[in-house]
Design a protein around this motif. Sequence first.
Motif, mmCIF file in Angstrom:
data_model
loop_
_atom_site.group_PDB
_atom_site.id
_atom_site.type_symbol
_atom_site.label_atom_id
_atom_site.label_comp_id
_atom_site.label_asym_id
_atom_site.label_seq_id
_atom_site.Cartn_x
_atom_site.Cartn_y
_atom_site.Cartn_z
ATOM 1 N N LYS A 175 -6.359 -0.015 3.611
ATOM 2 C CA LYS A 175 -5.672 -1.376 4.014
ATOM 3 C C LYS A 175 -4.843 -1.177 5.125
ATOM 4 O O LYS A 175 -4.909 -2.052 5.891
ATOM 5 N N THR A 217 0.996 -1.196 -0.046
ATOM 6 C CA THR A 217 -0.122 0.121 0.167
ATOM 7 C C THR A 217 0.918 1.195 -0.034
ATOM 8 O O THR A 217 1.975 1.285 0.597
ATOM 9 N N GLN A 275 -5.079 -9.402 -5.245
ATOM 10 C CA GLN A 275 -6.033 -8.699 -4.659
ATOM 11 C C GLN A 275 -5.841 -7.291 -3.925
ATOM 12 O O GLN A 275 -4.685 -7.066 -3.619
ATOM 13 N N LYS A 276 -6.828 -6.587 -3.580
ATOM 14 C CA LYS A 276 -6.608 -5.218 -2.936
ATOM 15 C C LYS A 276 -6.992 -5.238 -1.332
ATOM 16 O O LYS A 276 -6.748 -4.432 -0.681
ATOM 17 N N ASP A 277 -7.796 -6.186 -1.179
ATOM 18 C CA ASP A 277 -8.516 -6.364 0.377
ATOM 19 C C ASP A 277 -7.551 -7.024 1.278
ATOM 20 O O ASP A 277 -6.795 -8.163 0.624
ATOM 21 N N ARG A 298 4.469 -1.019 -7.769
ATOM 22 C CA ARG A 298 4.136 -2.075 -6.977
ATOM 23 C C ARG A 298 4.327 -3.468 -7.829
ATOM 24 O O ARG A 298 4.597 -4.364 -7.085
#
Length: 142
Positions: A101, A48, A73-75, A56
Amino acid sequence: VNVPAGWSGQQAIEDFQQDLAARIIHEESPFGNPQPKVIIKGKSFLFTGKFGFGSRKDCQKAVILRGGTSPEQKDVNQFIDYLVVGTEGSKAWSKGDYGNKIEAAILNRRQHGKPAIISEEHWAAALKEADPQLSLLKAGNR
């Protein structure tokens, strides 16, 4: 018991969680003190913020080359081992000096014991330690 009109139990829980995460960030630090030993091989990493290391994708590739994983994934969830916070932060962080995050990682860590929240510098040192012979990726060398 008289429940006020419009009251939402779910909203009350979400408000409590946001307040708890904000308190932890402002009274302590999201990072462990000291930060934990970082093991790359066989562990999962989520990123993050903005990174001095590179994009990234560069960060993810560095982890994968050393035997770790970095899902798309972003979660944040309890299956992520480390959340790496970029040194440059992010203008897009919803809370100003941190984002969703980091908030989710704090709450998951309290409930499930992970992920560890680590700084980019701590992560980069672990990369070198994990495989000193493997050259570090640099931004622009893709």
